[in-house]
Design a protein around this motif. Sequence first.
Motif, PDB file in Angstrom:
ATOM      1  N   TYR A   1      34.602  43.672 -42.073  1.00  0.00           N
ATOM      2  CA  TYR A   1      33.810  42.869 -43.025  1.00  0.00           C
ATOM      3  C   TYR A   1      32.471  42.499 -42.376  1.00  0.00           C
ATOM      4  O   TYR A   1      32.303  41.380 -41.876  1.00  0.00           O
TER       5      TYR A   1
ATOM      6  N   ALA B   1      29.882  38.535 -43.438  1.00  0.00           N
ATOM      7  CA  ALA B   1      30.813  37.395 -43.444  1.00  0.00           C
ATOM      8  C   ALA B   1      30.251  36.302 -44.338  1.00  0.00           C
ATOM      9  O   ALA B   1      29.555  35.409 -43.887  1.00  0.00           O
TER      10      ALA B   1
ATOM     11  N   ARG C   1      35.812  35.716 -42.591  1.00  0.00           N
ATOM     12  CA  ARG C   1      36.418  37.063 -42.523  1.00  0.00           C
ATOM     13  C   ARG C   1      37.938  36.981 -42.620  1.00  0.00           C
ATOM     14  O   ARG C   1      38.581  37.840 -43.228  1.00  0.00           O
TER      15      ARG C   1
END
Length: 229
Positions: free
Chosen positions: A33, A36, A197
């Motif tokens: 990811y 964030a 995340r």
Amino acid sequence: MKTNKTNKTNKNKPSPRLVHLGEAVGERLEKIYPNAECALDYRGDPWRLFVMARLSAQCTDKRVNEVSPALFAEIPDAAAAAEIPVERLEELVRSCGLYREKAKNIKESAKIIVEKHGGAIPDTEEELLALPGVGRKIANLLLGDLHGRGGMVCDTHLMRICGRLGFYEEGLKDPTKCERIMNPIIPMEKRADFCHRIVFFGREYCTARGNDCTKCPLNDLCAAGKKIK
Ligand code: SF4
């Protein structure tokens, strides 16, 4: 005295294994990811984040995002929220659950924010915790997202996942203890991103309802995942 102080310091210091695990999990999550972002769509506005964080208790971020356009059309700032009839505020946040308590907290907090802080969201833990309905989770979220200096946001997802990963025993339900363990492991400037995340990871892979550890990208790092392998 000196000995006690030293012991206390060592007691709070995480083991090298946990520090390494924290770094490895943080780096892996960053790859999965890269962006964030907070799941609450607060558009960079501290007031919106404050209100949305309060509404998100026992409610999904999705629902909070859904109510926010109509809500912030009527309470764009603390001054407006301090003036709005509480019954109207209840109607606007009704679908978020616990709506009476949440509306009351938002209105009372808005009055304090206007009277004591000139309409701005306070930027110290002490002042934030003095606002009605604000606990450590909200204070940490605000300090982390707005100022890069919050503690870990120990909600049920983070507590569940960090327990499974092996930062502490699985099943821990005490957010204060979770924060006490995790804060020294994750550096302050990385905590907000780490927590955001984890939220996305918890929705996609390690859910409360169940998880397929064989397909998990953290499997090789995870204490629970290794048992299943
Ligand atoms: S391996 Fe399983 S328990 Fe561990 S983080 Fe992944 S999904 Fe969760």
